[in-house]
Design an enzyme around this catalytic site. Structure first.
Site, short mmCIF file in Angstrom:
data_model
loop_
_atom_site.label_atom_id
_atom_site.label_comp_id
_atom_site.label_asym_id
_atom_site.label_seq_id
_atom_site.Cartn_x
_atom_site.Cartn_y
_atom_site.Cartn_z
N CYS A 1 0.86 -1.31 0.08
CA CYS A 1 0.04 0.20 0.02
C CYS A 1 0.87 1.20 0.01
O CYS A 1 0.39 2.28 -0.70
CB CYS A 1 -1.16 0.17 1.10
N ASP B 1 -7.64 5.48 -1.51
CA ASP B 1 -7.18 4.38 -0.74
C ASP B 1 -7.04 3.21 -1.80
O ASP B 1 -7.72 2.91 -2.53
CB ASP B 1 -8.61 3.78 0.08
N HIS C 1 -6.19 0.35 -0.90
CA HIS C 1 -6.70 -1.12 -0.35
C HIS C 1 -7.61 -1.61 -1.19
O HIS C 1 -8.78 -2.18 -0.21
CB HIS C 1 -7.02 -1.13 1.23
#
Length: 406
Positions: free
Chosen positions: A78, A292, A294
């Protein structure tokens, strides 16, 4: 009267005001330096600006990473992805015309001439042999820009050949003692990005500078950017790794973080929550706006003609309270040339003046750093910070990323 301020990197402030009249409520939006516009117009402008940022997430099904059998970065990559997003923001700013936004409608036409469904006033007619076809003036102007947009996306492809793809970043991380599957901190990610740009032949007029010990050394930046006359300065992306507290974010720095995100030269922050990296692109009141990584998506083959772009753009921002922000982060800035860099120094210094009097988040200093630009982050457990005109030695052995504790 209620006000809600929303700031997005490189965009003007949006103030949504609700003015109550005797018989109805009237909403207007005042964009800084622009004409008054309706709420719907400014919401649409914000939506387009946000959706134009590149969204680079976990991917699965790409060729195995060097030295291992991993075909996904899910669960560990990430920080590299948020680093890619910050670099992509800088590259788009470097290459695209001012005010460029991406519209999902670009992918709707297999043939750019096939625009019969457009309103008549938006088209121009062209005669090609015996067949008359239509082409919008906007499409003519946007076509080379869209080619550049796709080229930038391809540079971040999940392929060993991509100069800023996950394979290349993992390979460059080896010199910092990292391998595929490891946790990469924001500071190490900054140095990996610097190496990736330096090793690429794509950008001879762009460099990346990583601040040393929370200090941007002006002579180091000058050495990187200067070229023999009559050539102008190279453009520069400046990355500043900082740690804004111990285990938690020190709240005295929140105002300063807001001030930095409000600057036109700021291209975002590699940050997040503990062990959960996010790309901060703005704020609304006491909440950070972020993208994000993820979300694990299938790998896209960017060698295909007109490959799908939708998975590289996010429609809606998410937000998180400042209080949840991990203190370890890397702040990014961009300057097109020497004049822009000088303006950057002035604007950032003014924003930094709102941070703690004892220890500012970072500083600009004359001269050169002690570390050579080609070196990685310091390998010992000590670093220095500047307090007014003194230097103080601080043991940072407890900081996994060798950050200065502010």
């Amino acid at each position: 009267m209620e006000q809600c301020q929303i700031w997005l990197v490189l965009e003007a402030e949006i103030q949504i005001q609700q003015e109550f009249c005797s018989d109805h409520a009237r909403k207007v939006v005042r964009a800084q330096g622009q004409r008054c516009a309706t709420v719907s117009e400014e919401k649409e402008h914000f939506r387009l600006s946000f959706a134009s940022l590149l969204w680079l997430t976990y991917r699965r099904g790409f060729p195995p990473l060097s030295g291992c059998s991993l075909t996904t970065d899910s669960g560990w990559g990430c920080v590299l992805r948020t680093g890619q997003m910050l670099l992509a923001r800088g590259l788009l700013l470097h290459l695209m015309p001012p005010g460029w936004t991406w519209s999902m409608s670009h992918h709707a036409f297999k043939d750019d001439m096939d625009l019969e469904s457009r309103p008549a006033h938006s088209r121009q007619s062209f005669q090609e042999g015996p067949h008359k076809r239509t082409q919008s003036l906007g499409s003519l102007l946007d076509r080379p820009v869209e080619v550049t947009h796709r080229q930038v996306v391809s540079w971040f492809a999940d392929s060993p050949a991509a100069p800023f793809g996950i394979h290349r970043l993992v390979e460059l991380g080896r010199s910092s003692g990292k391998k595929a599957g490891d946790w990469y901190g924001p500071s190490i990610a900054a140095h990996i990005l610097r190496k990736a740009v330096a090793a690429s032949v794509v950008f001879p007029s762009l460099v990346v500078y990583v601040a040393q010990d929370c200090t941007v050394y002006l002579e180091d930046v000058k050495r990187l950017c200067e070229r023999p006359l009559p050539h102008p300065w190279k453009s520069v992306i400046i990355l500043v790794p900082v740690r804004l507290g111990g285990q938690d974010l020190n709240p005295i720095y929140i105002t300063c973080v807001k001030k930095l995100l409000m600057l036109k030269c700021c291209i975002g922050i590699i940050g997040g929550k503990p062990k959960h990296s996010l790309f901060f692109v703005g704020f609304q009141d006491d909440h950070l706006l972020y993208m994000d990584p993820h979300y694990c998506q299938p790998t896209v083959d960017v060698t295909e003609e007109n490959f799908a772009l939708e998975s590289f753009h996010c429609k809606y921002p998410r937000k998180m309270a400042f209080s949840r922000m991990d203190p370890s982060c890397t702040i990014g800035f961009y300057a097109k040339g020497q004049t822009d860099f000088e303006s950057l120094c002035t604007a950032v210094n003014k924003a930094l003046s709102t941070s703690a009097d004892m220890y500012p988040m970072f500083i600009f200093a004359e001269g050169h750093s002690r570390e050579e630009e080609g070196d990685d982050i310091p390998t010992n457990n000590f670093t220095y910070i500047q307090r007014k005109h003194e230097r103080k030695r601080v043991n940072t052995s407890s900081s996994t990323d060798e950050f200065v504790l502010l």
